[in-house]
Design an enzyme around this catalytic site. Sequence first.
Site, PDB file in Angstrom:
ATOM      1  N   ALA A   1      55.244  16.781  24.388  1.00  0.00           N
ATOM      2  CA  ALA A   1      55.798  16.006  23.267  1.00  0.00           C
ATOM      3  C   ALA A   1      55.085  16.378  21.966  1.00  0.00           C
ATOM      4  O   ALA A   1      55.721  16.567  20.924  1.00  0.00           O
ATOM      5  CB  ALA A   1      55.645  14.509  23.545  1.00  0.00           C
TER       6      ALA A   1
ATOM      7  N   SER B   1      51.774  18.902  31.908  1.00  0.00           N
ATOM      8  CA  SER B   1      52.647  19.143  30.760  1.00  0.00           C
ATOM      9  C   SER B   1      52.939  20.638  30.684  1.00  0.00           C
ATOM     10  O   SER B   1      52.025  21.453  30.893  1.00  0.00           O
ATOM     11  CB  SER B   1      51.961  18.717  29.453  1.00  0.00           C
ATOM     12  OG  SER B   1      51.702  17.335  29.455  1.00  0.00           O
TER      13      SER B   1
ATOM     14  N   HIS C   1      57.556   8.625  28.210  1.00  0.00           N
ATOM     15  CA  HIS C   1      57.773   7.689  29.317  1.00  0.00           C
ATOM     16  C   HIS C   1      58.776   6.589  28.935  1.00  0.00           C
ATOM     17  O   HIS C   1      59.683   6.799  28.137  1.00  0.00           O
ATOM     18  CB  HIS C   1      56.446   7.124  29.829  1.00  0.00           C
ATOM     19  CG  HIS C   1      55.496   8.196  30.314  1.00  0.00           C
ATOM     20  ND1 HIS C   1      55.906   9.292  31.029  1.00  0.00           N
ATOM     21  CD2 HIS C   1      54.152   8.340  30.165  1.00  0.00           C
ATOM     22  CE1 HIS C   1      54.867  10.064  31.308  1.00  0.00           C
ATOM     23  NE2 HIS C   1      53.792   9.511  30.797  1.00  0.00           N
TER      24      HIS C   1
END
Length: 293
Positions: free
Chosen positions: A128, A62, A165
């Site tokens: 996120a 990430s 996803h």
Amino acid sequence: MGAERGVFTLGHSPDPDDAFMFYAMAENKIDLRGYRFEHRLEDIQTLNERAIRGELHVSAISIHAYAYVSKRYALLPCGASMGDGYGPILVRKIPKSNAQIPNPNQNVDLRDSLRGCVIAVPGRMTSAFLALQLYLGDFKHIVVPFDQIFQAVKTGRADAGLIIHEGQLTYAQSGFQKIVDLGEWWKRETDLPLPLGGNVLRKDIPLTVQHDLLEIIRESIDYGLTHRDEAVRHSLPYARDMDADLAGKFIGMYVNEFTRDYGETGRAAIRKLLVDAHAKGYIDAPIKVEFVE
């Protein structure tokens, strides 16, 4: 060592976009130049944690987590997952009339209502989660594996869920309503794509080998893009709840021109996300963005 020039661990998530990117390497469709790769398929939160410990030579990560591993790893300029005007979404069950969270199209500040809710998130190191912090400020949350977030919302463990996803495409058929798309919000705020994932390479690898590995990974991405149908077919076993059309659409969202190379726009987007998060106190590590060139 003979013809074999070294064995490298390569971590990536069991998702159709990563499977697409690394298809040519996994199936020996390109010249691997005498290197051998051990593919380690794990969810992104696990890969983030492994990168913090420096366990893998090359890994998907990430962008949020990169801030904490930049002493040990550099970002590869290819392999990015960027949402240009789209990205992780916040969902809730299709509401009853007395729902706590107002409809997104109602003229009220959604953020005020969301701060009173419990939100299921796929990991505190995910990009996120960082984007949601920038959007919302502080909020109550529980950490749930990304593929169990729908269930957490459905059973009432959480009022809303942060979806990464394929759930970004399948939430409606699963009985959920989108509250906000964080990639759309970020684009409106900054005019930049939202950087979600990248690939990192350990800095203790000799520079000539770093260059070889970069070229091999870029060739693998190029092979997938130029042999799209076969690369999508290879990715289908990793496409949970998606048919070939939906999997192809999802791959197209996250394997794009930024994946081949971040370019100036992609680099600016990474710096903006991390610097903003650092300024607001959501990242306590110094921000140093370094690319393998």
